[in-house]
Design an enzyme around this catalytic site. Structure first.
Site, PDB file in Angstrom:
ATOM      1  N   HIS A 275       0.807  -1.244  -0.039  1.00 50.99           N
ATOM      2  CA  HIS A 275       0.147  -0.158  -0.048  1.00 50.99           C
ATOM      3  C   HIS A 275       0.881   1.159  -0.023  1.00 50.99           C
ATOM      4  CE1 HIS A 275      -4.463   0.016   0.065  1.00 50.99           C
ATOM      5  NE2 HIS A 275      -4.446   0.977   0.747  1.00 50.99           N
ATOM      6  N   ARG A 283      -6.366   0.325  -7.906  1.00 51.63           N
ATOM      7  CA  ARG A 283      -6.479   0.827  -9.297  1.00 51.63           C
ATOM      8  C   ARG A 283      -5.232   0.469 -10.070  1.00 51.63           C
ATOM      9  NH1 ARG A 283     -11.198   4.757  -8.782  1.00 51.63           N
ATOM     10  NH2 ARG A 283      -9.956   5.142  -6.907  1.00 51.63           N
TER      11      ARG A 283
END
Length: 349
Positions: A275, A283
């Site tokens: 992340h 996306r």
């Protein structure tokens, strides 16, 4: 190995100083690598392969060969026996690793490759309009996973007609436009014979967040984040750069070993688990996955954004992130790719 490095550097018209800057090391080390007076570390070998566009496997074999010969020295007789024993053990370990792919996953991968062979025979029936329609669906579904409320028809009007949809936010409009442009970018990469590096990743993310959060577009996060609805805690911001460095090292070492569908799914899962961005991780991860699939001649794996598919997708990711078990996620992505291939074949006849 020294000749390999020098030849590749000269072919790219790079000075030792420029290579050193790209690797973040002293210029004198590059000269020593090329003269054979110093051996690069494994991490440096990976970076050199990427910077100088040398086949990673070729460079690694040359590097390991020199290490082995240096260690053996004059003990040729014992060295040959030791290498024979090592070869036997490595073959056993390789067999064990191959068994790590479950029977269920192997079955789907075989089905996928059969479908791809059929697709390769029908490539002449491909058309721009079919590709355009499928890419539009992909933009719609990928954004819908993240909560975008534009319908497929509205997404089409925004992207292809330049219309503004009443009642929809500016962010939702930009998400559609940006994702469409990001697909165009990965197609350009395909045509240029790219190598997947940090530059390509950051460019994809920059397109995704352009005009939405411009100050964070194409940049790693500087704050801690939490993933809504997940118990997985991404790494602290000061660890992100190192995690991403390991991410690309892993890719370079595994890109020729794994089945392309497994490689694509792994890159997706590993990226979204780190992340690295403040927003747009999902996306971007799916675009990276599809970049790898397209590179190997497969079709876009389009994960649907309806409730059931979204939950199956999130649950498979959660299992991979919190239980160190990627089987469900790999199976899920493989099944999506299989279904996407089947649909594509049905369209082109």
């Amino acid at each position: 190995m020294k000749d390999l490095l020098r030849t590749a550097r000269e072919k790219k018209n790079l000075k030792t100083r420029e290579v050193a800057q790209l690797l973040g090391i002293d210029q004198a080390l590059i000269s020593k690598f090329e003269s054979g007076n110093r051996k690069p570390t494994r991490e440096q070998v990976t970076k050199l392969a990427s910077v100088l566009d040398i086949d990673f496997e070729t460079l690694m074999v040359a590097w390991l060969k020199e290490k082995i010969l240096y260690e053996i020295g004059d003990d040729t007789r014992f060295g040959i026996k030791a290498m024979m024993v090592a070869e036997s053990e490595m073959k056993y370990e390789l067999t064990q690793k191959k068994r790590e792919v479950s029977a269920s996953l192997l079955r789907i991968l075989n089905e996928i490759d059969s479908l791809k062979k059929l697709l390769d025979q029908k490539r002449t029936f491909d058309s721009f309009r079919i590709a355009q329609a499928l890419e539009l669906e992909y933009t719609f579904e990928s954004n819908r996973i993240e909560g975008n409320t534009l319908t497929l028809r509205e997404t089409d009007l925004v992207i292809n007609e330049g219309l503004t949809i009443s009642g929809k936010s500016m962010r939702e409009h930009l998400e559609a436009i940006n994702h469409h442009e990001a697909i165009g970018y990965i197609k350009q990469l395909m045509e240029s014979g790219f190598s997947f590096t940090e530059r390509e990743l950051l460019s994809i993310h920059n397109l995704i967040l352009r005009g939405i959060i411009p100050e964070d577009a194409g940049r790693y996060r500087k704050v801690q984040v939490m993933i809504k609805g997940s118990s997985h805690m991404p790494p602290q911001p000061y660890l992100v750069a190192k995690e991403m460095e390991n991410y690309f090292l892993w890719y370079e070492s595994e890109k020729k070993k794994l089945h392309p569908v497994v490689l694509a799914a792994e890159l997706h899962e590993r990226l979204v688990t780190i992340h690295p961005f403040i927003d747009g991780n999902g996306r971007t991860s799916r675009l990276v996955m599809n970049l790898i699939l397209l590179q190997h001649g497969y079709v876009i794996a389009n994960i649907k954004g309806d409730y059931d598919n979204r939950m199956n997708y999130y649950n498979a990711l959660e299992t991979a992130q919190t239980k160190n078990n990627k089987e469900d996620f790999l199976l899920y992505i493989a099944q999506i790719e299989k279904e996407s291939l089947e649909r594509y074949l049905s369209i082109i006849g």
